[in-house]
Design an enzyme around this catalytic site. Structure first.
Site, short mmCIF file in Angstrom:
data_model
loop_
_atom_site.label_atom_id
_atom_site.label_comp_id
_atom_site.label_asym_id
_atom_site.label_seq_id
_atom_site.Cartn_x
_atom_site.Cartn_y
_atom_site.Cartn_z
N ARG A 61 -2.95 19.19 46.47
CA ARG A 61 -2.23 19.48 45.23
C ARG A 61 -2.40 20.94 44.79
O ARG A 61 -1.56 21.47 44.08
CB ARG A 61 -2.68 18.54 44.13
CG ARG A 61 -1.63 18.39 43.03
CD ARG A 61 -1.97 17.29 42.03
NE ARG A 61 -3.05 17.64 41.17
CZ ARG A 61 -4.21 16.99 41.07
NH1 ARG A 61 -4.44 15.94 41.83
NH2 ARG A 61 -5.15 17.38 40.23
N TYR A 114 19.90 28.62 31.10
CA TYR A 114 20.25 27.45 31.93
C TYR A 114 20.20 26.19 31.08
O TYR A 114 19.21 25.93 30.39
CB TYR A 114 19.21 27.39 33.06
CG TYR A 114 19.39 26.28 34.06
CD1 TYR A 114 20.52 26.20 34.84
CD2 TYR A 114 18.39 25.33 34.23
CE1 TYR A 114 20.65 25.19 35.79
CE2 TYR A 114 18.51 24.32 35.17
CZ TYR A 114 19.64 24.25 35.94
OH TYR A 114 19.76 23.26 36.87
N ASP A 186 13.86 33.87 33.26
CA ASP A 186 14.49 33.18 34.39
C ASP A 186 15.29 34.23 35.16
O ASP A 186 16.33 34.70 34.69
CB ASP A 186 15.39 32.06 33.85
CG ASP A 186 16.01 31.21 34.96
OD1 ASP A 186 16.20 31.73 36.07
OD2 ASP A 186 16.31 30.03 34.70
N LYS A 211 17.90 28.55 44.86
CA LYS A 211 19.14 29.31 44.98
C LYS A 211 19.00 30.36 46.10
O LYS A 211 19.06 30.01 47.24
CB LYS A 211 19.49 29.95 43.63
CG LYS A 211 19.40 28.95 42.46
CD LYS A 211 20.44 27.84 42.51
CE LYS A 211 20.12 26.63 41.64
NZ LYS A 211 19.90 26.91 40.24
C1 LIG Z 1 19.34 26.01 39.17
C2 LIG Z 1 18.73 26.77 38.10
C3 LIG Z 1 17.51 26.38 37.54
C4 LIG Z 1 16.83 25.10 37.91
O1 LIG Z 1 16.38 25.14 39.21
P1 LIG Z 1 16.22 23.83 40.13
O2 LIG Z 1 15.56 24.36 41.31
O3 LIG Z 1 17.61 23.28 40.35
O4 LIG Z 1 15.37 22.86 39.35
C5 LIG Z 1 16.96 27.18 36.59
N1 LIG Z 1 17.55 28.32 36.17
C6 LIG Z 1 18.73 28.72 36.69
C7 LIG Z 1 19.33 29.99 36.19
C8 LIG Z 1 19.36 27.96 37.66
O5 LIG Z 1 20.54 28.34 38.14
#
Ligand SMILES: *Cc1c(COP(=O)(O)O)cnc(C)c1O
Length: 406
Positions: A61, A114, A186, A211
């Protein structure tokens, strides 16, 4: 693990960081370690490893050599002290909120963050007595007026999800730090290649690695990178306490994706700009929401702070009925319909359904979509959109005046 600043450029770091071939029989890549239990040869070694078990390989973990490889490579790009990986981007956001906020604290969240981040604050933080204020992403220095004595965290996201506003990160960081609040960002759209949050004073640099880092639409991962030992201890301890564990298979895929990030991003940028310019030249396009275009309201800030752009942007065509907008999406052959983005394939989603904003009004003048431009030849993507738009207008022409608009 080298913690020293290397003199190498970021593209070189992408290739060389987080690799310890000599520990893996010379294999270039750190293998996938499927491990929960870690065996200690004797009690002495057990105690030694336990004394720093957040950094050592101690129990699944807390990380395996595969997850550590990824974390070290990414950390070098972020220019941080340490990176902690998470099972998804959303897990990373939930961790930031849950670890760095307590009952009675106040949180500021960009109105263009988001959507699931917004909902986490509203649905979950509220239950724990944490109050959230959403702020206009273009507030800049004006964010001072929203600071309260109990403001502990500001969440930024630039460009904003779906609407692509650029935030004045240095101004927000300054205002937050003056009242002792942390700033989380983010940075999924830019990755540290195009915008390095820690260099701008951000405390918690977060990404959905699902992404561009993974880049191939085949794994979920998230990351948080910090610049100090103090934040790292809190983050790693919190992540382990909440039971976040990242699979080594996912870490392997993310590391593999990371190795080609620089070349992929450069191509995404080039392709997306070609599409954006083509769209801008069309008479039926009302707006292109791409911060690298001089017409974008955040262009000056973008030029000041970003090294380039990635492959995700918005477009508004002149207003059509919903049925016609759906006909465009259904009629595209290369652009697939799907959430998420940052993979090698082009995607389209509608932006005209259920976009939540509470601190400012987002009023599209046309029918808006979000495009994620992949690695196809841009001429083929342009031809695909062109034929899809013909279908859209054909359907629009058959619609009566009562047809709901998109
Ligand atoms: C997709 C996304 C997230 C969340 O990520 P996951 O890996 O799908 O949980 C957070 N912030 C942004 C800007 C995103 O496009």
């Amino acid at each position: 693990m080298s913690e020293k600043e290397t003199p190498f450029k970021i593209e070189t770091k992408i290739v060389h960081e987080g690799r310890w071939s000599e520990s893996h029989f010379g294999a270039v890549n750190t293998p996938v370690y499927h491990a929960s239990t870690i065996l200690f040869p004797n009690v002495g070694r057990m105690l030694e490893i336990f004394s720093k078990h957040y950094d050592n390989i101690f129990y699944g973990r807390y990380g395996t050599p595969t997850t550590r490889s990824f974390e070290q490579a990414l950390c070098a790009l972020e220019g941080g002290y340490r990176t902690v990986s998470f099972p998804s981007g959303m897990a990373a956001i939930a961790a930031i909120f849950s670890i760095f906020l307590s009952r009675g604290d106040h949180l500021l969240v960009s109105d263009s963050a988001y959507d699931p981040s917004r909902r986490f604050a509203l649905n979950h933080l509220k239950r724990f007595g944490i109050e959230t204020t959403f702020y206009d992403p273009q507030i800049g220095d004006g964010i001072r007026a929203l600071m309260q004595p109990n403001t502990k965290l500001v969440l930024c996201e630039s460009p904003g999800s779906h609407t692509f506003e650029i935030q004045d990160i240095p101004a927000i960081v300054k205002a937050a730090h003056e009242v002792g609040a942390l700033v989380a960002m983010d940075n999924t759209w830019a990755t540290p290649l195009l915008f390095a949050p820690l260099a701008f004073g951000v405390d918690l640099s977060m990404m959905s690695c699902t992404k561009y880092i993974v880049g191939h639409a085949d794994a979920m991962m998230g990351s948080v990178t910090v610049a100090t030992e103090e934040l790292y201890q809190k983050l790693r301890l919190g992540a382990a306490s909440y039971g976040y564990a990242v699979g080594s298979d996912e870490s392997y895929l993310a590391t593999r994706g990371l190795r080609t990030l620089a070349v992929r991003l450069a191509q995404h940028e080039k392709n997306a700009l070609e599409l954006a310019h083509w769209l801008q030249s069309r008479s039926d396009v009302v707006a292109v929401h791409h911060p690298a275009l001089p017409s974008h309201p955040g262009h000056a800030l973008f030029k000041r702070d970003f090294k380039g752009s990635s492959g995700l942007f918005g477009v508004e065509f002149k207003k059509v009925p919903r049925k016609a907008a759906f006909a465009l999406m259904d009629g595209l052959k290369l652009f697939k319909i799907g959430y998420s983005w940052g993979g090698f394939e082009s995607l389209i989603v509608p932006t005209f359904m259920g976009l939540e904003r509470s601190a400012y009004e987002w009023k599209p003048k046309g029918t808006p979509f979000r495009l994620s431009i992949g690695l196809e030849n841009p001429a083929d993507l342009i031809a695909d959109l062109d034929q899809g738009l013909k279908l859209m207008y054909e359907v629009a022409a058959t619609c009566g005046p009562d047809e709901p608009m998109a």
